[in-house]
Design an enzyme around this catalytic site. Structure first.
Site, mmCIF file in Angstrom:
data_model
loop_
_atom_site.group_PDB
_atom_site.id
_atom_site.type_symbol
_atom_site.label_atom_id
_atom_site.label_comp_id
_atom_site.label_asym_id
_atom_site.label_seq_id
_atom_site.Cartn_x
_atom_site.Cartn_y
_atom_site.Cartn_z
ATOM 1 C CE LYS A 13 -1.830 -1.430 4.035
ATOM 2 N NZ LYS A 13 -1.342 -2.231 4.429
ATOM 3 N NE ARG A 88 -5.109 -2.155 10.245
ATOM 4 C CZ ARG A 88 -3.715 -1.286 9.921
ATOM 5 N NH1 ARG A 88 -4.086 0.039 9.058
ATOM 6 N NH2 ARG A 88 -2.676 -1.823 9.621
ATOM 7 N NE ARG A 123 8.076 -2.684 6.340
ATOM 8 C CZ ARG A 123 6.417 -2.670 6.500
ATOM 9 N NH1 ARG A 123 5.650 -1.850 5.525
ATOM 10 N NH2 ARG A 123 5.743 -2.601 7.718
ATOM 11 N NE ARG A 156 6.112 -0.409 10.179
ATOM 12 C CZ ARG A 156 4.471 -0.191 8.978
ATOM 13 N NH1 ARG A 156 5.076 0.206 8.171
ATOM 14 N NH2 ARG A 156 3.707 -1.083 9.407
ATOM 15 N NE ARG A 167 2.177 -4.590 11.156
ATOM 16 C CZ ARG A 167 3.130 -4.487 9.877
ATOM 17 N NH1 ARG A 167 4.209 -4.996 10.507
ATOM 18 N NH2 ARG A 167 3.218 -4.172 9.242
HETATM 19 P P1 AP5 Z 1 5.068 -1.450 1.867
HETATM 20 O O1 AP5 Z 1 4.438 -1.029 0.746
HETATM 21 O O2 AP5 Z 1 5.530 -0.853 2.577
HETATM 22 O O3 AP5 Z 1 3.543 -2.707 2.568
HETATM 23 P P2 AP5 Z 1 2.146 -1.795 3.740
HETATM 24 O O4 AP5 Z 1 1.196 -2.197 2.732
HETATM 25 O O5 AP5 Z 1 2.215 -0.118 2.614
HETATM 26 O O6 AP5 Z 1 2.085 -2.378 4.405
HETATM 27 P P3 AP5 Z 1 2.103 -2.112 5.938
HETATM 28 O O7 AP5 Z 1 2.768 -2.910 7.199
HETATM 29 O O8 AP5 Z 1 2.387 -0.705 5.857
HETATM 30 O O9 AP5 Z 1 1.030 -2.375 6.114
HETATM 31 P P4 AP5 Z 1 -0.055 -2.025 8.040
HETATM 32 O O10 AP5 Z 1 -0.920 -2.558 6.793
HETATM 33 O O11 AP5 Z 1 0.293 -3.241 8.761
HETATM 34 O O12 AP5 Z 1 0.890 -0.383 8.477
HETATM 35 P P5 AP5 Z 1 0.384 0.480 9.260
HETATM 36 O O13 AP5 Z 1 1.980 1.005 8.896
HETATM 37 O O14 AP5 Z 1 -1.380 0.765 8.044
HETATM 38 O O15 AP5 Z 1 5.758 -3.092 1.463
HETATM 39 C C1 AP5 Z 1 6.459 -3.874 2.506
HETATM 40 C C2 AP5 Z 1 7.748 -4.619 2.166
HETATM 41 O O16 AP5 Z 1 7.353 -4.859 1.005
HETATM 42 C C3 AP5 Z 1 8.276 -2.723 1.819
HETATM 43 O O17 AP5 Z 1 9.778 -3.629 1.943
HETATM 44 C C4 AP5 Z 1 7.712 -2.684 -0.148
HETATM 45 O O18 AP5 Z 1 9.877 -2.553 -0.300
HETATM 46 C C5 AP5 Z 1 7.862 -4.453 -0.682
HETATM 47 N N1 AP5 Z 1 7.091 -4.295 -1.631
HETATM 48 C C6 AP5 Z 1 6.634 -3.337 -1.671
HETATM 49 N N2 AP5 Z 1 5.508 -3.762 -3.482
HETATM 50 C C7 AP5 Z 1 6.350 -5.223 -4.044
HETATM 51 C C8 AP5 Z 1 6.531 -6.291 -4.756
HETATM 52 N N3 AP5 Z 1 5.815 -5.635 -6.059
HETATM 53 N N4 AP5 Z 1 7.146 -6.604 -4.883
HETATM 54 C C9 AP5 Z 1 8.272 -7.243 -3.722
HETATM 55 N N5 AP5 Z 1 8.193 -6.371 -3.330
HETATM 56 C C10 AP5 Z 1 7.583 -5.397 -2.790
HETATM 57 O O19 AP5 Z 1 -0.353 -0.251 10.759
HETATM 58 C C11 AP5 Z 1 0.629 -0.158 11.412
HETATM 59 C C12 AP5 Z 1 -0.471 0.146 12.306
HETATM 60 O O20 AP5 Z 1 -0.642 1.509 13.331
HETATM 61 C C13 AP5 Z 1 -1.553 -1.089 12.918
HETATM 62 O O21 AP5 Z 1 -0.721 -2.723 12.925
HETATM 63 C C14 AP5 Z 1 -1.985 -0.628 13.681
HETATM 64 O O22 AP5 Z 1 -1.660 -1.261 15.089
HETATM 65 C C15 AP5 Z 1 -2.243 1.071 13.175
HETATM 66 N N6 AP5 Z 1 -3.070 1.475 12.475
HETATM 67 C C16 AP5 Z 1 -3.180 2.055 11.704
HETATM 68 N N7 AP5 Z 1 -4.052 1.950 10.712
HETATM 69 C C17 AP5 Z 1 -5.257 2.567 11.829
HETATM 70 C C18 AP5 Z 1 -6.085 1.907 11.425
HETATM 71 N N8 AP5 Z 1 -6.665 2.405 10.343
HETATM 72 N N9 AP5 Z 1 -7.104 1.010 12.732
HETATM 73 C C19 AP5 Z 1 -6.552 1.137 13.846
HETATM 74 N N10 AP5 Z 1 -5.389 0.639 13.876
HETATM 75 C C20 AP5 Z 1 -4.662 1.725 12.956
HETATM 76 ZN ZN ZN Z 2 2.522 0.832 4.856
#
Ligand code: AP5
Ligand code: ZN
Length: 218
Positions: A13, A88, A123, A156, A167
């Site tokens: 994402k 989410r 990552r 992270r 997660r």
């Molecule tokens: P990346 O693009 O970083 O993936 P992402 O989908 O953004 O994954 P996240 O881990 O950031 O999502 P998340 O939803 O768990 O975390 P968030 O920050 O929202 O890509 C991942 C890796 O793969 C990278 O190394 C990238 O280079 C690689 N990659 C990408 N595309 C690729 C490809 N095509 N091929 C190969 N490699 C590739 O949330 C974190 C925490 O915050 C949650 O756990 C929760 O505690 C809290 N939180 C956030 N939002 C909410 C909400 N709305 N409600 C409640 N709690 C929340």
């Molecule tokens: Zn992200």
């Protein structure tokens, strides 16, 4: 344009958000990035959410909903925005519906769990900008350094394997139901509901970017 990126942790994402936001000149609203910034600052919000985030659980709906409502009232959101990691849960999606926040597109990036564990282990992120890299699949120009600022990249706290598994479990239980939520809504009320697109997230970052552009521009 107003859009939601939906997908498991590590689906890509944040990676695709960079491209979409540049192309459509809209701000990226990543609730994860906002919460991580609060933790780093040591603000009241940060202290409240630190432990939950480290364990891979979800922060309370009320807290997230007010954070997002405040954010989308900012002037830079007038022409649209991209939600990354929000909504989410069903209550978060309902809150947007009830507030009359009209969304144009929901884009699901689909990636299997086994691939996700590999991705998150490699990552690296630039914490201030939210730019995302992978040691193997999407390496920075200079090892361990951000392409734009040259500052060090970090891992992270929630990318440890045990946390990643939690997660993923939380995703399947609380967030995956949004796939049906938005799909059904698009079928029932095609005028009012956002258009629903699903993109297979396996392939190179550029390949996925092409598929995303195709989906949005049809
Ligand atoms: P990346 O693009 O970083 O993936 P992402 O989908 O953004 O994954 P996240 O881990 O950031 O999502 P998340 O939803 O768990 O975390 P968030 O920050 O929202 O890509 C991942 C890796 O793969 C990278 O190394 C990238 O280079 C690689 N990659 C990408 N595309 C690729 C490809 N095509 N091929 C190969 N490699 C590739 O949330 C974190 C925490 O915050 C949650 O756990 C929760 O505690 C809290 N939180 C956030 N939002 C909410 C909400 N709305 N409600 C409640 N709690 C929340
Ligand atoms: Zn992200």
């Amino acid at each position: 344009m107003r859009l939601i990126l939906l997908g498991a942790p590590g689906a890509g994402k944040g990676t695709q958000a960079q491209f979409i936001c540049e192309r459509y000149k809209i701000p990226q609203i990543s609730t994860g990035d906002m919460l991580r910034a609060a933790v780093k600052e040591g603000s009241e919000l940060g202290l409240k959410v630190k432990e939950i985030m480290t364990s891979g659980g979800l922060v309370s709906d009320d807290l997230i909903i007010s954070l997002v409502k405040e954010r989308i009232a900012q002037p830079d959101c007038e022409n649209g925005f991209l939600f990354d990691g929000f909504p989410r849960t069903i209550p978060q999606a309902d809150a947007m519906k009830e507030a009359g926040v009209k969304i144009d597109h929901v884009l699901e990036i689909a990636v299997a769990d086994e691939e996700i564990v590999k991705r998150l282990a490699g990552r690296r992120v630039h914490p201030d900008s939210g730019r995302v890299y992978h040691v193997e699949y999407n390496p920075p120009k200079q090892e361990g350094k951000d392409d734009v600022t040259g500052e060090p990249l970090i891992q992270r706290d929630d990318d440890r394997e045990s946390t990643v598994r939690n997660r993923l479990a939380v995703y399947h239980e609380q967030t995956a139901p949004l796939v049906d939520y938005y799909r059904q809504w698009a079928e029932e009320e095609p005028q009012a509901a956002p258009a629903y697109h699903r993109v297979e997230g396996i392939g190179s970052v550029d390949e996925i970017t092409r598929k995303v552009a195709e989906a949005l521009e049809g």
